[in-house]
Enzyme design. Sequence first.
Site, mmCIF file in Angstrom:
data_model
loop_
_atom_site.group_PDB
_atom_site.id
_atom_site.type_symbol
_atom_site.label_atom_id
_atom_site.label_comp_id
_atom_site.label_asym_id
_atom_site.label_seq_id
_atom_site.Cartn_x
_atom_site.Cartn_y
_atom_site.Cartn_z
ATOM 1 N N LYS A 1 0.837 -1.213 0.000
ATOM 2 C CA LYS A 1 0.000 0.000 0.000
ATOM 3 C C LYS A 1 0.868 1.258 0.000
ATOM 4 C CE LYS A 1 -1.623 1.616 4.015
ATOM 5 N NZ LYS A 1 -1.241 3.028 4.229
ATOM 6 N N ASN A 2 1.893 1.275 0.844
ATOM 7 C CA ASN A 2 2.695 2.496 0.996
ATOM 8 C C ASN A 2 3.590 2.771 -0.209
ATOM 9 O OD1 ASN A 2 1.481 2.888 3.422
ATOM 10 N ND2 ASN A 2 3.298 2.523 4.687
ATOM 11 N N ASP B 1 5.248 0.722 12.104
ATOM 12 C CA ASP B 1 3.986 0.094 11.698
ATOM 13 C C ASP B 1 3.867 -1.353 12.183
ATOM 14 O OD1 ASP B 1 3.603 2.489 10.493
ATOM 15 O OD2 ASP B 1 3.302 1.726 8.476
#
Length: 421
Positions: free
Chosen positions: A23-24, A306
């Site tokens: 995603k990042n 994260d």
Amino acid sequence: MPTVLRIQGGRPLKGTIEISGAKNSALPLMVASLLTDKPLTLTNVPDLADIRTITQLLEMLGVTAQVEGNIRTLNAAHITSTTAPYDLVKTMRASVLVLGPLVARYGLAKVSLPGGCALGARAVDVHLEGLQAMGATCELEEGYIIARAPKGLHGAHFTMRVVSVGATENLMMAASIAKGQTVLRNVAREPEIIDLANCLNAMGANVQGAGTDTITIEGVPLLNGATHKVIPDRLETGSYAIAALITEGDLTLTNTSLEYLPMVRETLEKAGAIFEDHKDGFRIYRNGPIHGVDVMTEPYPGFATDLQAPFMALMGICEGASMITETIFENRFMHVPELSRMGANIQVHGASAMIRGVKHLSGAPVMATDIRASIGLVLAGLAAHGDTSISRLYHLDRGYENLEAKLQACGAVVERCKIDG
Ligand code: UD1
């Protein structure tokens, strides 16, 4: 009726999980489409709420987006707006990434300030200082950052006061079509930065040094189209690796690589993990108890902030104790009271949490507060005795593609259900 994720805990996860694209990485890569009037095709894009949000934002700017499974083709040939409105930016801070590309290409960008969020202040000052060094003026009007560079941006030497992933991406994209050379120092070194640099270079940019703390960019007038594959999600990978350990399971994670997780691997090995490398990923399991390991979150290649919440869930059942120190974000211990409701023994002192392992966690109703806190609670629920129900699932849907299906295929009893109230 609100939806919760209900988990019957206590089942070891066994089997294979295919890891999605990062995603990042996908978010800045999609934004890079603004740097060209030709189509940019990205493969291995995860289907997530954040990806739909950035698509919506790009479409509002006039980008056309074609979706075919995990392939996204974006075309910014006809931009109709240079404004990123509050409604979208407030749901996803990464929206601020459009600032650099828009002002570099169109000389004007109006982007809502993200505002406070669950993880503390999360300023954008470094993004703005970098753009100002490249000749933009930045003003704040009615909650919006207005960046102007009517004659375009020029190259600059800029040293970041704070190592910021987003600012590195924003400035790298802007510099790729600025006039002359830009040298960015003290930049983030995350694999997602390297992925973006590789894609920009495939589009005709000249970016050198990504993955080190200095990036040099020779600007070109405009980029071309390209096709690029998004790298595997190292944060999803790390989360499922921890899932194998916390449930005493045995998982093979495919379409991924340990290359992106050096510190996480080292830490999990100290905690008792056994890794076996595979061609397309790795196997992870344990043969004994989980040991307490101290961890401090740091910019890459340090331990990822994260993965702090999932790791804390794992330390909740360790033998001994663990001290986890969060150095990247304020307020990133919001999962602590929820883990405590599940029987974890955690004391927070400032930026550090002391976790004394308990024999087992107990299922409980808990509330998710951000993407990574959510997965921490999922992992705790998978390991706990009894049932856990997790509310506020929209956080989880921002970052984990097909979570239930992936877990169910490995023996987890997990389902989404609507509840009263
Ligand atoms: C990215 C990741 C996020 C991850 C974080 C840190 C994406 C979409 N998100 O977020 O998952 O947790 O990196 O690894 O890639 N800061 C400033 N001024 C700025 C910018 C940042 O003070 O202008 C501070 C932030 O408040 C924070 C720290 O720098 O304390 C790191 O933030 P940053 O690296 O920018 O995080 P994001 O890019 O938002």
